[in-house]
Motif scaffolding. Structure first.
Motif, PDB file in Angstrom:
ATOM      1  N   THR A   1      43.909  33.962  35.975  1.00 36.75           N
ATOM      2  CA  THR A   1      44.628  34.945  36.770  1.00 36.75           C
ATOM      3  C   THR A   1      44.131  34.871  38.210  1.00 36.75           C
ATOM      4  O   THR A   1      42.923  34.827  38.455  1.00 36.75           O
ATOM      5  CB  THR A   1      44.399  36.366  36.214  1.00 36.75           C
TER       6      THR A   1
ATOM      7  N   THR B   1      48.311  37.566  39.423  1.00 38.01           N
ATOM      8  CA  THR B   1      49.381  36.650  39.017  1.00 38.01           C
ATOM      9  C   THR B   1      48.788  35.513  38.203  1.00 38.01           C
ATOM     10  O   THR B   1      47.613  35.169  38.342  1.00 38.01           O
ATOM     11  CB  THR B   1      50.134  36.065  40.242  1.00 38.01           C
ATOM     12  N   GLU B   2      49.621  34.939  37.387  1.00 33.97           N
ATOM     13  CA  GLU B   2      49.214  33.813  36.547  1.00 33.97           C
ATOM     14  C   GLU B   2      49.054  32.566  37.421  1.00 33.97           C
ATOM     15  O   GLU B   2      49.885  32.297  38.279  1.00 33.97           O
ATOM     16  CB  GLU B   2      50.314  33.591  35.504  1.00 33.97           C
TER      17      GLU B   2
END
Length: 155
Positions: free
Chosen positions: A98, A89-90
């Motif tokens: 990430t 996920t960012e």
């Protein structure tokens, strides 16, 4: 001169007898059915254990903690992400980064798989004083480093 334990040679003998049994038992730990089709290696197991115990992290952080190259971790993360075991996920604070975590779908299976080893280590380490625990950890790290150096194995 009284001693509180084995001589170095006696200790070496005991460890040479013990280590193959430890490795064999670790290899025989049954992989949960939910994870059997993923062809997980010991490096994957180490990465999963780190994420389970320390929580989500960046590839760079994982590489530092695992003491291996970021490119190696990146390849493992990519492989496990494609299989749905890990989620990338960012980072909300820095969108260039990430964050890697274990997927909710596989968390219980991974926790169950690692629990037996964690419980066994807990039983072994709990009666020790913190300095004694560190001594055990340091001795095992030295053994790992020295066997790699003497056998020409890569990190």
């Amino acid at each position: 001169m009284p001693t509180d334990g084995p001589t170095v040679d006696q200790g070496v003998r005991e460890m040479l007898l013990l280590m193959p049994r430890l490795v064999a038992r670790a290899k025989r730990m049954p992989v949960p059915e939910q994870l059997r089709d993923f062809a997980l290696t010991p490096r994957h197991l180490t990465l999963l254990a780190l994420l389970l115990h320390d929580g989500p992290a960046t590839v760079k952080t994982l590489a530092g903690r695992l003491e291996i190259a970021s490119t190696t971790v990146s390849l493992m993360v990519g492989d496990l992400s494609r299989q749905g075991i890990l989620v990338r996920t960012e980072d909300e604070r820095d969108r260039r980064r990430t964050i890697v975590s274990i997927s909710d779908a596989h968390r219980d299976a991974i926790e169950g798989w690692l629990a037996a080893g964690a419980d066994a280590w807990r039983t072994a380490l709990e009666p020790l004083a913190p300095a004694e625990r560190q001594l055990v950890i340091d001795a095992l790290r030295t053994y790992e480093r020295e066997t790699m150096k003497r056998t020409g194995q890569p990190d």
